[in-house]
Scaffold this motif. Structure first.
Motif, PDB file in Angstrom:
ATOM      1  N   LYS B 124      -4.042  40.272  -1.211  1.00  0.00           N
ATOM      2  CA  LYS B 124      -5.376  40.185  -0.629  1.00  0.00           C
ATOM      3  C   LYS B 124      -5.454  41.248   0.462  1.00  0.00           C
ATOM      4  O   LYS B 124      -4.833  41.098   1.525  1.00  0.00           O
ATOM      5  CB  LYS B 124      -5.624  38.792  -0.045  1.00  0.00           C
ATOM      6  N   ALA B 125      -6.192  42.307   0.188  1.00  0.00           N
ATOM      7  CA  ALA B 125      -6.261  43.441   1.113  1.00  0.00           C
ATOM      8  C   ALA B 125      -4.833  43.879   1.439  1.00  0.00           C
ATOM      9  O   ALA B 125      -4.066  44.182   0.550  1.00  0.00           O
ATOM     10  CB  ALA B 125      -7.052  43.071   2.343  1.00  0.00           C
ATOM     11  N   GLY B 126      -4.477  43.865   2.714  1.00  0.00           N
ATOM     12  CA  GLY B 126      -3.136  44.281   3.090  1.00  0.00           C
ATOM     13  C   GLY B 126      -2.133  43.150   3.071  1.00  0.00           C
ATOM     14  O   GLY B 126      -0.976  43.344   3.443  1.00  0.00           O
ATOM     15  N   TRP B 127      -2.560  42.017   2.668  1.00  0.00           N
ATOM     16  CA  TRP B 127      -1.666  40.862   2.656  1.00  0.00           C
ATOM     17  C   TRP B 127      -1.068  40.652   1.284  1.00  0.00           C
ATOM     18  O   TRP B 127      -1.714  40.877   0.264  1.00  0.00           O
ATOM     19  CB  TRP B 127      -2.417  39.600   3.047  1.00  0.00           C
ATOM     20  N   THR B 128       0.165  40.179   1.285  1.00  0.00           N
ATOM     21  CA  THR B 128       0.808  39.819   0.031  1.00  0.00           C
ATOM     22  C   THR B 128       1.352  38.407   0.150  1.00  0.00           C
ATOM     23  O   THR B 128       1.837  37.999   1.205  1.00  0.00           O
ATOM     24  CB  THR B 128       1.957  40.779  -0.309  1.00  0.00           C
TER      25      THR B 128
END
Lengths: 160, 394
Positions: B124-128
């Motif tokens: 999610k965007a820069g999140w994993t």
């Protein structure tokens, strides 16, 4: 006594009276209650409310690009009306050092709603909301982090 | 001074004005009050763990699919696909699995020969989010044929030689195996199912290559003497091919091993012996035991599956998936066939592969003849799908 001198004396007397009146109207120490830890409002019981309160609900489920709006409730504990002149919030702390409380990770926007707002004596009233936004670029280090938000307001007494 | 005040009305007026302004300002400021600070918390979402992907192989194309991840009420943006080799080293897949995938499926292309597992990481965007469990193993043979090997249903700690591998039909004693194409070949598995073409009492599984296999590389500290093990054939799902595992009680010695279709009855347990001889490791299977299973009480060989319609159930030699080219990479031998697999392990084109279709030639060099009798449980699947052999130590 010449006329100018007499006028000067009258002016001085009026001034002194005005100063005295201003001092009497000033709730001693009220202007120092910026942290909410001041003394009770003059005329109120010593164990009475220190100041008015602002309430909001915790935010959860923030993710990159998420926007949340926190409704604000202002509660007036005084026996007189208050005029709320400003409400604001700041992201104060983070539970993770790798994800500090800075605008790149979470931002608090300006208050949304009508101000000033009058809150009746001893009543509570919804006072708009405070928006929060997590930037899309927030780092992976913020997954699972919890931020601390501080919301404060400023009010004046409504003189009838 | 007196005179100054008395005689300077301008001064008096100025003082009066300043005092009035200051007083009024002080009065106004005095009515301003700040609220108590309210402290709230703002919690972030946590991406859920990726869902274990399902893999299907068609030659060098491996299709990876998974169920979507959500957090809260939303779906994640995309998924990152990782491919692992048997040693656990991650690789970047190709095809439309190479970049982040916005769908719930992708196809890895040009998959090299070897045994591979896939994982899914929600993004999610820069999140994993946390990485998924690894998929079943996909074994791509040197000839480009691929097999999906289902994981054993029972997980045990793995020994140094454990891991998915493909078993071919054949006689490792065949001179061609030892002298020609298998030269410089790492060890691989062959199955000698006997005349009936179905793994049973006194049949053998042989692990051999061009170089002698050190028993210590199979079981730490093992000197190669006969050792009781258990061989279990299990289908991961009804209707799917079975796989074999070889356990020595606490440790998985070999497997999962994908065997040719119809050579092993699913849900069968054998006692067996493991022995080293002439540089080979040989598993000699005892009689299967009928499991107190539901309807299938009698040990029965696997029946032909729908995927091999033209092959009679009792003619395993012809159905053996271990075609010549079916050689898996030496270190990743085992492979089971799934319905999703388009190319069953049979019929490999491996040039140096042992001869197949000669089940009547049991291994004679293993010294396993005197192995203790093995017990086995045979519970053929209702569908008659080939079984997976799981070997377990007794």
């Amino acid at each position: 006594m010449k006329l100018p001198t007499a006028l000067g004396a009258v002016a001085l007397a009026l001034t002194l009276v005005g100063v005295a009146a201003g001092s009497a109207a000033q709730p001693a120490g009220a202007d120092l209650r910026l942290s909410g830890a001041g003394r009770p409002w003059p005329g109120l019981r010593p164990d009475g409310p220190r100041t008015f309160t602002v309430e909001g609900a915790p935010v959860s489920g923030l993710y990159p690009g998420a926007e949340r709006s926190v409704p604000v409730l202002v509660r007036n504990p005084y026996p007189f009306d208050l005029r709320i002149t400003s409400l604001g919030a700041e992201v104060a702390e983070s539970s993770r050092r790798e994800c500090p409380a800075r605008p790149g990770n979470l931002t608090a926007g300006p208050h949304q709603g009508d101000l000033p707002l009058t809150v009746r004596a001893l009543e509570a009233r919804q006072a708009g909301s405070i928006p929060f936004r997590m930037p899309i670029s927030v780092t992976d280090q913020c997954v699972g982090a919890t931020f601390t938000i501080r919301i404060t307001g400023v009010a004046t007494k409504v003189n009838k | 001074m007196k005179r100054l005040i008395a005689t300077s009305p301008a001064v008096l007026g100025g003082i009066a004005a300043v005092t009035l302004v200051a007083g009024a300002g002080a009065a106004i400021a005095a009515w301003r009050v700040q609220s108590e600070e309210v402290v709230l918390t703002a919690g972030t979402a946590t991406l859920s763990k990726g869902n274990k992907p399902v893999v299907a192989a068609d030659g060098n194309l491996v299709t990876v699919s998974w169920t979507p991840n959500t957090f809260g009420e939303r779906k994640v943006d995309s998924y990152r696909i990782k491919r692992y080799d048997l040693s656990g080293a991650a690789q970047r897949p190709h095809g439309d699995c190479e970049e982040n995938v916005a769908k719930e499926t992708c196809t890895d292309s040009k998959v090299p020969a070897g045994s591979w597992r896939y994982t899914v990481v929600p993004v999610k965007a820069g999140w994993t989010g946390p990485e998924s469990e690894k998929s079943d193993a996909v074994l791509v043979a040197a000839d480009g044929k691929a097999v999906v090997i289902p994981d054993p249903l029972v997980v045990k700690s793995a020994g140094p030689a454990a891991g998915p591998a493909v078993v071919r039909l054949g006689d490792p004693a065949d001179p061609t195996v030892a002298t020609t194409e298998l030269a410089n070949q790492p060890p691989m598995w062959t199955l000698q199912p006997g005349a009936d073409g179905v793994l049973g009492k006194d049949d053998t599984l042989t692990y051999a290559g061009s170089a002698p296999v050190d028993p210590d590389s199979i079981i730490k500290g093992w000197d190669g003497k006969e050792k009781a093990v258990t061989v279990v054939a299990k289908a991961s799902r009804p209707g799917h091919s079975a796989a074999l595992t070889v356990d020595d009680g606490t440790t998985r010695v070999f497997g999962p091993l994908a065997v040719p279709d119809q050579t092993v009855a699913a849900d069968t347990t054998f006692t067996a012996t493991l022995a080293a001889g002439q540089g080979r490791i040989v598993v000699t299977v005892g009689a299967p035991q009928v499991a107190p299973g539901p309807d299938e009480a009698a040990p029965a060989p696997a029946q032909p599956t729908e995927t091999s319609p033209g092959q009679p159930a009792q003619e395993p030699e012809t159905t053996g998936p271990s075609g010549p080219g079916d050689t898996p990479s030496p270190t990743e031998p085992s492979s089971g066939t799934e319905e999703t697999v388009t190319d069953p392990p049979t019929g490999g084109t491996d040039p140096g592969g042992p001869t197949e279709g000669q089940p009547e030639t049991p291994l004679t060099d293993t010294g396993a003849a005197g192995t203790p009798a093995a017990t086995a449980q045979v519970t053929p699947t209702a569908t008659g799908d080939p079984a997976v052999v799981l070997l377990a130590a007794v």
